[in-house]
Structures are given as C-alpha cells and as structure tokens.
Write an enzyme that holds these catalytic residues in place. Sequence first.
Site, short mmCIF file in Angstrom:
data_model
loop_
_atom_site.label_atom_id
_atom_site.label_comp_id
_atom_site.label_asym_id
_atom_site.label_seq_id
_atom_site.Cartn_x
_atom_site.Cartn_y
_atom_site.Cartn_z
N LYS A 13 0.84 -1.21 0.00
CA LYS A 13 0.00 0.00 0.00
C LYS A 13 0.87 1.26 0.00
O LYS A 13 0.65 2.19 -0.77
CB LYS A 13 -0.93 0.02 1.23
CG LYS A 13 -1.84 -1.20 1.33
CD LYS A 13 -2.76 -1.13 2.54
CE LYS A 13 -2.05 -1.19 3.88
NZ LYS A 13 -1.37 -2.47 4.16
N ARG A 43 -10.02 0.61 8.09
CA ARG A 43 -9.45 -0.68 8.47
C ARG A 43 -10.43 -1.54 9.24
O ARG A 43 -10.11 -2.66 9.60
CB ARG A 43 -8.25 -0.39 9.37
CG ARG A 43 -7.03 -1.19 9.06
CD ARG A 43 -5.98 -0.71 10.04
NE ARG A 43 -4.75 -1.38 9.92
CZ ARG A 43 -3.70 -0.92 9.26
NH1 ARG A 43 -3.78 0.21 8.59
NH2 ARG A 43 -2.58 -1.59 9.25
N ARG A 75 -0.50 -8.72 13.53
CA ARG A 75 -1.02 -7.77 12.54
C ARG A 75 -1.81 -8.50 11.46
O ARG A 75 -2.85 -8.03 11.01
CB ARG A 75 0.14 -6.98 11.90
CG ARG A 75 0.74 -5.96 12.86
CD ARG A 75 2.11 -5.49 12.40
NE ARG A 75 2.10 -4.83 11.11
CZ ARG A 75 3.17 -4.70 10.33
NH1 ARG A 75 4.33 -5.18 10.72
NH2 ARG A 75 3.06 -4.09 9.18
P1 AP5 Z 1 4.83 -1.55 1.89
O1 AP5 Z 1 4.51 -0.74 0.70
O2 AP5 Z 1 5.50 -0.89 3.05
O3 AP5 Z 1 3.53 -2.36 2.38
P2 AP5 Z 1 2.25 -1.84 3.15
O4 AP5 Z 1 1.06 -2.52 2.58
O5 AP5 Z 1 2.21 -0.35 3.20
O6 AP5 Z 1 2.57 -2.46 4.57
P3 AP5 Z 1 2.49 -1.85 6.03
O7 AP5 Z 1 3.21 -2.82 6.92
O8 AP5 Z 1 2.92 -0.41 6.09
O9 AP5 Z 1 0.96 -1.93 6.30
P4 AP5 Z 1 0.28 -1.98 7.62
O10 AP5 Z 1 -1.12 -1.84 7.16
O11 AP5 Z 1 0.58 -3.14 8.49
O12 AP5 Z 1 0.93 -0.76 8.44
P5 AP5 Z 1 0.39 0.67 8.84
O13 AP5 Z 1 1.55 1.58 8.93
O14 AP5 Z 1 -0.77 1.07 8.03
O15 AP5 Z 1 5.72 -2.80 1.40
C1 AP5 Z 1 6.25 -3.73 2.32
C2 AP5 Z 1 7.60 -4.23 1.81
O16 AP5 Z 1 7.42 -4.95 0.59
C3 AP5 Z 1 8.60 -3.11 1.49
O17 AP5 Z 1 9.89 -3.54 1.84
C4 AP5 Z 1 8.48 -2.94 -0.05
O18 AP5 Z 1 9.71 -2.48 -0.58
C5 AP5 Z 1 8.16 -4.36 -0.48
N1 AP5 Z 1 7.30 -4.40 -1.67
C6 AP5 Z 1 6.26 -3.60 -1.96
N2 AP5 Z 1 5.68 -3.95 -3.12
C7 AP5 Z 1 6.37 -5.03 -3.57
C8 AP5 Z 1 6.25 -5.86 -4.73
N3 AP5 Z 1 5.29 -5.65 -5.64
N4 AP5 Z 1 7.11 -6.90 -4.88
C9 AP5 Z 1 8.09 -7.13 -3.93
N5 AP5 Z 1 8.29 -6.36 -2.81
C10 AP5 Z 1 7.41 -5.32 -2.63
O19 AP5 Z 1 -0.19 0.40 10.33
C11 AP5 Z 1 0.65 0.15 11.43
C12 AP5 Z 1 -0.18 0.05 12.70
O20 AP5 Z 1 -0.84 1.31 12.94
C13 AP5 Z 1 -1.31 -0.98 12.69
O21 AP5 Z 1 -0.84 -2.27 13.06
C14 AP5 Z 1 -2.27 -0.39 13.73
O22 AP5 Z 1 -1.84 -0.66 15.04
C15 AP5 Z 1 -2.16 1.10 13.48
N6 AP5 Z 1 -3.15 1.62 12.50
C16 AP5 Z 1 -2.89 2.20 11.30
N7 AP5 Z 1 -4.01 2.56 10.68
C17 AP5 Z 1 -5.03 2.23 11.53
C18 AP5 Z 1 -6.45 2.35 11.45
N8 AP5 Z 1 -7.05 2.87 10.36
N9 AP5 Z 1 -7.19 1.87 12.47
C19 AP5 Z 1 -6.61 1.32 13.56
N10 AP5 Z 1 -5.27 1.18 13.71
C20 AP5 Z 1 -4.49 1.64 12.70
#
Ligand code: AP5
Length: 242
Positions: free
Chosen positions: A22, A97, A185
């Site tokens: 994402k 989410r 997660r």
């Molecule tokens: P990346 O692009 O970073 O993936 P992502 O989907 O953004 O993963 P996140 O871990 O950031 O998502 P998340 O939803 O767990 O975290 P968030 O910060 O929202 O890619 C990942 C890796 O893969 C990278 O190394 C990239 O280079 C690689 N990659 C990407 N595309 C690729 C491809 N096509 N092929 C190969 N490699 C690839 O949330 C964190 C925490 O915040 C949550 O756990 C929760 O506690 C809280 N939180 C956030 N939003 C909310 C909400 N709305 N409600 C409640 N709690 C929330």
Amino acid sequence: MAVKTARKIGPVVLLGPPGAGKGTQAKRIVEHYGIPQISTGDLLRDHVRRGTPLGLEAKSIMARGELVPDELMYGIVADRLHEPDCRNGYVLDGFPRTAAQAGWLDAFLEQEIFENSEKCPPVVIQLLVDYTQLLQRLTGRRSCPTCGRLYNVHSQPPRFDELCDLDGSKLVIRNDDRQEVISERLSAYENMTKPVAEYYRAKGRLVPANADRTPEEITAELFGVIDGHAAVHAASEMAKPE
Ligand code: AP5
C-alpha cells in the site's frame, strides 16, 4: 513516472494486508497525480514520536500489532482530510481498516466534504498478495528515516548496504516488523479488515488487483483504474443538467 497531472481524481482507498505494498503504491500515485498520501500508520507513528496523548495511547497497541480503537482514529483522519492539499484528491493508505471506519468515511465524505465541493466517490482498490510473500516483504522492509523511501533487502535493496540511495541516511527497521508482531497484525487484518473489502464489494465499489507482481506492473494497473474512475466521474458530472 514523476508527471504531476494535478487533475481532480478524488479519494483513492488502498486496501490490503500488512506488506501488500500500500505504501509503495501510494508514493507512486502521489508522484504521478500530485495528491497527498494519507497513511494512518504514519500519522500514528508521528504522534508516538512526539509523545502526544494519542501517541501515548497508541504506542503499546501498535507495538502489539493490534488496531488502535476506531474512536481515536476519526479525529486525526478528519483533521487531515480538511487540509487544503486534499481538494483534488488523496490516497488513503491504511484507512478504513474496520467496517465501522468504512461507514464513518462514507458519512464523513457525504456530510463534510462533498457539501462544499464536487462529489467524487472514492475508488477502492484491494491489493491481493499471497500470504507467504507477505512475511518476506515485512521482514525484509527497510525505510529511510529522512525521506521515507521504502526498500526491501530481498527485492528492492539499496545500492549501498543499509543506506538510502537518495540521501545516504542509515535505513531503519520498523518496530512492528518483528515476526511475533507480524502474526498479530495479520490476524487483525483477517478479523477486522477483511470485512472492509466486503463492505465495498457489496456496494459494487471494490476493484481487486493482483499485487503479487513487480511494483511497476501493479502501478500501471492502478493508474489505469484511477484514470478510468476519474473519466467516468467527469463524464457523469458533464451530463448533469446545469
Ligand atoms: P509496503 O509498501 O510498506 O507495504 P504496506 O502494505 O504499506 O505495509 P504496512 O506494513 O505499512 O501496512 P500496515 O497496514 O501493516 O501498516 P500501517 O503503517 O498502516 O511494502 C512492504 C515491503 O514490501 C517493502 O519492503 C516494499 O519495498 C516491499 N514491496 C512492496 N511492493 C512489492 C512488490 N510488488 N514486490 C516485492 N516487494 C514489494 O499500520 C501500522 C499500525 O498502525 C497498525 O498495526 C495499527 O496498530 C495502526 N493503525 C494504522 N491505521 C489504523 C487504522 N485505520 N485503524 C486502527 N489502527 C491503525
């Protein structure tokens, strides 16, 4: 890739499990369309860094890999969406989410944003990735603390070991990218976030995209979906009587 069209494309919602890409795709959409990325994970991490009351409350919840309660999310999202840079559109990365958050967003857009500007419903794209891939993506992820650029030691390594290609900063590993937190997660995603896809599917607004491909292939498909959505919306606006 960096062509800012500054066109009105409205909200783009990226759904998908942790590690689906994402953030990676959101940054490419930002560069191409000139609209902001609104990552609720980044907003929360910023609160944690600054030690605000919200950050203090969210810190341990995030460290366990659980979701922050809905009621704490609405205020920060509403504040961000009211900022002027969101007028032409924005990419929501990590929100909604829960089904409750999805319902809140629809009501918010209807009441608080669309009343004062042209209506453009969100385009909702679900990034689909095999679960075995996710673990490798999350454990291999590194990010630049200065510019936010994402890397992966397996698939997108930096040119020099652990240093950002753009500014030379030492890359960092996210606190919640540890194996035991990752499984929490993923289960939060299964239990709480999968219903969000159902919410949008039932409304005929969900666009699934295979994210088990190269980032470039995925980006090309997403731009096609966003352009198509914006064109349909523009045509329906023009067809409306004066
Ligand atoms: P990346 O692009 O970073 O993936 P992502 O989907 O953004 O993963 P996140 O871990 O950031 O998502 P998340 O939803 O767990 O975290 P968030 O910060 O929202 O890619 C990942 C890796 O893969 C990278 O190394 C990239 O280079 C690689 N990659 C990407 N595309 C690729 C491809 N096509 N092929 C190969 N490699 C690839 O949330 C964190 C925490 O915040 C949550 O756990 C929760 O506690 C809280 N939180 C956030 N939003 C909310 C909400 N709305 N409600 C409640 N709690 C929330």
